[in-house]
Design a protein around this motif. Structure first.
Motif, PDB file in Angstrom:
ATOM      1  N   TYR A 106      -6.955   9.635  -4.177  1.00  0.00           N
ATOM      2  CA  TYR A 106      -7.151   8.278  -4.702  1.00  0.00           C
ATOM      3  C   TYR A 106      -8.528   7.704  -4.382  1.00  0.00           C
ATOM      4  N   LEU A 107      -9.163   8.261  -3.341  1.00  0.00           N
ATOM      5  CA  LEU A 107     -10.460   7.712  -2.929  1.00  0.00           C
ATOM      6  C   LEU A 107     -11.556   8.757  -3.091  1.00  0.00           C
ATOM      7  N   SER A 108     -12.724   8.295  -3.449  1.00  0.00           N
ATOM      8  CA  SER A 108     -13.867   9.206  -3.533  1.00  0.00           C
ATOM      9  C   SER A 108     -14.326   9.534  -2.109  1.00  0.00           C
ATOM     10  N   PRO A 109     -15.057  10.643  -1.928  1.00  0.00           N
ATOM     11  CA  PRO A 109     -15.578  10.969  -0.587  1.00  0.00           C
ATOM     12  C   PRO A 109     -16.416   9.822  -0.018  1.00  0.00           C
ATOM     13  N   GLU A 110     -17.120   9.128  -0.895  1.00  0.00           N
ATOM     14  CA  GLU A 110     -17.957   8.016  -0.440  1.00  0.00           C
ATOM     15  C   GLU A 110     -17.091   6.877   0.102  1.00  0.00           C
ATOM     16  N   GLU A 111     -16.020   6.586  -0.584  1.00  0.00           N
ATOM     17  CA  GLU A 111     -15.107   5.530  -0.125  1.00  0.00           C
ATOM     18  C   GLU A 111     -14.432   5.937   1.177  1.00  0.00           C
ATOM     19  N   MET A 112     -14.125   7.227   1.291  1.00  0.00           N
ATOM     20  CA  MET A 112     -13.483   7.751   2.491  1.00  0.00           C
ATOM     21  C   MET A 112     -14.430   7.674   3.694  1.00  0.00           C
ATOM     22  N   ALA A 113     -15.724   7.764   3.438  1.00  0.00           N
ATOM     23  CA  ALA A 113     -16.711   7.761   4.524  1.00  0.00           C
ATOM     24  C   ALA A 113     -16.626   6.474   5.344  1.00  0.00           C
ATOM     25  N   GLY A 114     -16.479   5.342   4.676  1.00  0.00           N
ATOM     26  CA  GLY A 114     -16.398   4.056   5.369  1.00  0.00           C
ATOM     27  C   GLY A 114     -15.201   4.014   6.312  1.00  0.00           C
ATOM     28  N   LEU A 115     -14.083   4.512   5.815  1.00  0.00           N
ATOM     29  CA  LEU A 115     -12.871   4.566   6.636  1.00  0.00           C
ATOM     30  C   LEU A 115     -13.111   5.462   7.851  1.00  0.00           C
ATOM     31  N   LEU A 169       0.825  -1.211   0.000  1.00  0.00           N
ATOM     32  CA  LEU A 169       0.000   0.000   0.000  1.00  0.00           C
ATOM     33  C   LEU A 169       0.856   1.257   0.000  1.00  0.00           C
ATOM     34  N   THR A 170       1.869   1.267   0.849  1.00  0.00           N
ATOM     35  CA  THR A 170       2.715   2.452   0.948  1.00  0.00           C
ATOM     36  C   THR A 170       3.440   2.695  -0.372  1.00  0.00           C
ATOM     37  N   GLU A 171       3.928   1.620  -0.938  1.00  0.00           N
ATOM     38  CA  GLU A 171       4.633   1.707  -2.221  1.00  0.00           C
ATOM     39  C   GLU A 171       3.705   2.277  -3.305  1.00  0.00           C
ATOM     40  N   ALA A 172       2.494   1.731  -3.394  1.00  0.00           N
ATOM     41  CA  ALA A 172       1.541   2.183  -4.413  1.00  0.00           C
ATOM     42  C   ALA A 172       1.172   3.654  -4.192  1.00  0.00           C
ATOM     43  N   LEU A 173       1.029   4.007  -2.913  1.00  0.00           N
ATOM     44  CA  LEU A 173       0.656   5.371  -2.550  1.00  0.00           C
ATOM     45  C   LEU A 173       1.749   6.351  -2.972  1.00  0.00           C
ATOM     46  N   ARG A 174       3.001   5.970  -2.728  1.00  0.00           N
ATOM     47  CA  ARG A 174       4.115   6.905  -2.961  1.00  0.00           C
ATOM     48  C   ARG A 174       4.545   6.967  -4.406  1.00  0.00           C
ATOM     49  N   THR A 175       4.316   5.885  -5.154  1.00  0.00           N
ATOM     50  CA  THR A 175       4.722   5.905  -6.558  1.00  0.00           C
ATOM     51  C   THR A 175       3.569   6.353  -7.450  1.00  0.00           C
ATOM     52  N   GLY A 176       2.421   6.641  -6.833  1.00  0.00           N
ATOM     53  CA  GLY A 176       1.297   7.128  -7.622  1.00  0.00           C
ATOM     54  C   GLY A 176       0.588   6.037  -8.415  1.00  0.00           C
ATOM     55  N   ASN A 177       0.705   4.803  -7.939  1.00  0.00           N
ATOM     56  CA  ASN A 177       0.025   3.706  -8.630  1.00  0.00           C
ATOM     57  C   ASN A 177      -1.412   3.570  -8.112  1.00  0.00           C
ATOM     58  N   ILE A 178      -2.275   4.411  -8.648  1.00  0.00           N
ATOM     59  CA  ILE A 178      -3.655   4.494  -8.138  1.00  0.00           C
ATOM     60  C   ILE A 178      -4.395   3.167  -8.257  1.00  0.00           C
ATOM     61  N   VAL A 179      -4.216   2.517  -9.413  1.00  0.00           N
ATOM     62  CA  VAL A 179      -4.968   1.279  -9.653  1.00  0.00           C
ATOM     63  C   VAL A 179      -4.604   0.222  -8.613  1.00  0.00           C
ATOM     64  N   GLN A 180      -3.310   0.042  -8.422  1.00  0.00           N
ATOM     65  CA  GLN A 180      -2.869  -0.961  -7.457  1.00  0.00           C
ATOM     66  C   GLN A 180      -3.320  -0.585  -6.045  1.00  0.00           C
ATOM     67  N   PHE A 181      -3.187   0.696  -5.707  1.00  0.00           N
ATOM     68  CA  PHE A 181      -3.601   1.140  -4.385  1.00  0.00           C
ATOM     69  C   PHE A 181      -5.082   0.855  -4.149  1.00  0.00           C
ATOM     70  N   ASN A 218      -7.086  -1.230  -5.705  1.00  0.00           N
ATOM     71  CA  ASN A 218      -7.370  -2.666  -5.691  1.00  0.00           C
ATOM     72  C   ASN A 218      -7.173  -3.257  -4.320  1.00  0.00           C
ATOM     73  N   GLU A 219      -6.028  -2.929  -3.730  1.00  0.00           N
ATOM     74  CA  GLU A 219      -5.690  -3.509  -2.439  1.00  0.00           C
ATOM     75  C   GLU A 219      -6.520  -2.851  -1.329  1.00  0.00           C
ATOM     76  N   PHE A 220      -6.602  -1.524  -1.367  1.00  0.00           N
ATOM     77  CA  PHE A 220      -7.223  -0.777  -0.274  1.00  0.00           C
ATOM     78  C   PHE A 220      -8.723  -1.048  -0.163  1.00  0.00           C
ATOM     79  N   LEU A 221      -9.409  -1.031  -1.296  1.00  0.00           N
ATOM     80  CA  LEU A 221     -10.866  -1.179  -1.260  1.00  0.00           C
ATOM     81  C   LEU A 221     -11.284  -2.612  -0.942  1.00  0.00           C
ATOM     82  N   ASP A 222     -10.330  -3.516  -0.987  1.00  0.00           N
ATOM     83  CA  ASP A 222     -10.609  -4.903  -0.634  1.00  0.00           C
ATOM     84  C   ASP A 222     -10.552  -5.104   0.880  1.00  0.00           C
ATOM     85  N   MET A 223     -10.010  -4.104   1.593  1.00  0.00           N
ATOM     86  CA  MET A 223      -9.838  -4.268   3.036  1.00  0.00           C
ATOM     87  C   MET A 223     -11.108  -3.854   3.795  1.00  0.00           C
ATOM     88  N   HIS A 224     -11.257  -4.430   4.974  1.00  0.00           N
ATOM     89  CA  HIS A 224     -12.348  -4.009   5.862  1.00  0.00           C
ATOM     90  C   HIS A 224     -12.089  -2.550   6.279  1.00  0.00           C
TER      91      HIS A 224
END
Ligand code: ATP
Length: 277
Positions: A54-63, A12-24, A26-32
């Motif tokens: 990287y996340l929509s406000p709606e996705e951020m709401a769950g977090l 996650l950190t790697e994807a976040l820092r290298t700007g790999n939105i798709v990978q981030f 994929n992994e992040f939204l799969d988590m609880h």
């Protein structure tokens, strides 16, 4: 004591820092959402700013619902977001959780978020903000499912299917009359095992246990435990249904009360030691 097994921090950190939105994503939204929040808490500001892109406000709401923030945490994190992003996120949270967050902010900040939020969500939140702290009203949510008695199980299931995405719990369905008086309750299980043509009025349970909106939250916790329900309906003095309190809201209350009692005990212990000296 955080269960780390479902958080792939390196990836996650790697994807976040290298700007790999798709990978981030994929992994992040799969988590609880709880794991999402645990990961989020460890990030520095720069990484958090990336997340808002990287996340929509709606996705951020769950977090955010899982953040269990300290006052300053909520304030700092919200201030990092653009006002419209923050407002959108708050609109997408369950009303009671959004109220918990707003209660930690300055009054003028609350007002400014409420004015740019989705109107329906803002209205729900405004209602809830009126209730005294530590009362049933202050911890209830208005996202419940209510139906009328004069219909079949088939039509009730249809309503349930439509409303389920927005309700905080669908396990209990409350039955109301034309004036929104609470007149009955059914569990989802009761509905599923009934004939499609059965009338709700025939199968509902009419001795509904409810709490009054001004009831102390500790008393609500006690009732939830004694009756073993997953949710309790909240009513006004004329028995109008106003909201529900779910068992997960009560777990937060119990934790708060336990730590309050603990600090009181700690206070007493301090006095003891002073006396002895
Ligand atoms: P059991 O407790 O018998 O194992 P269960 O696991 O399905 O059943 P619940 O579904 O939580 O338990 O509740 C059982 C019954 O309680 C349901 O029929 C439901 O309609 C009813 N019930 C739910 N909320 C209330 C309430 N506030 N007041 C009275 N009855 C309620």
């Amino acid at each position: 004591t955080t269960p780390r097994q479902y958080i792939n921090i390196e990836l996650l950190t790697e994807a976040l820092r290298t700007g790999n939105i798709v990978q981030f994503r994929n992994e992040f939204l799969d988590m609880h959402p709880y794991n999402q929040a645990e990961f989020f808490k460890e990030l520095d500001e720069e990484d958090r700013l990336n997340i808002y892109h990287y996340l929509s406000p709606e996705e951020m709401a769950g977090l955010f619902e899982n953040l269990d923030g300290e006052e300053h945490e909520y304030r700092e994190v919200l201030a990092e977001m653009s006002p419209s992003y923050a407002a959108d996120m708050l609109s997408n949270m369950y009303a009671d959780d959004a109220v918990d967050v707003l209660n930690e902010l300055e009054k003028d900040q609350v007002v400014s978020y409420l004015t740019i939020m989705d109107k329906e969500a803002a209205d729900e939140i405004k209602e809830l903000l009126h209730y005294e702290e530590y009362t049933a009203g202050s911890i209830m949510t208005t996202e419940y499912i209510a139906i009328v008695a004069n219909q079949t199980v088939r039509s009730a299931m249809h309503i349930l299917k439509n409303e389920a995405p927005r309700a905080e719990t669908i396990y209990y369905v409350y039955v109301i009359d034309e004036d929104r008086h609470l007149v009955g309750v059914l569990s989802l299980r009761d509905l599923i095992v009934s004939e499609d043509d059965a009338m709700i009025s025939e199968i509902m349970y009419d001795r509904v246990v409810s709490v009054s909106v001004g009831e102390d939250q500790e008393e609500v916790a006690r009732m939830m435990r004694d009756y073993n329900f997953l949710a309790l309906p909240v009513v006004d003095f004329q028995d109008h249904l106003l909201g529900i309190i779910t068992v997960d809201d009560i777990m937060d209350v119990m934790e708060e009360e336990a730590s309050d009692d603990y600090s009181k005990l700690a206070g007493i212990a301090d006095l003891d030691s002073i006396d002895r000296n």
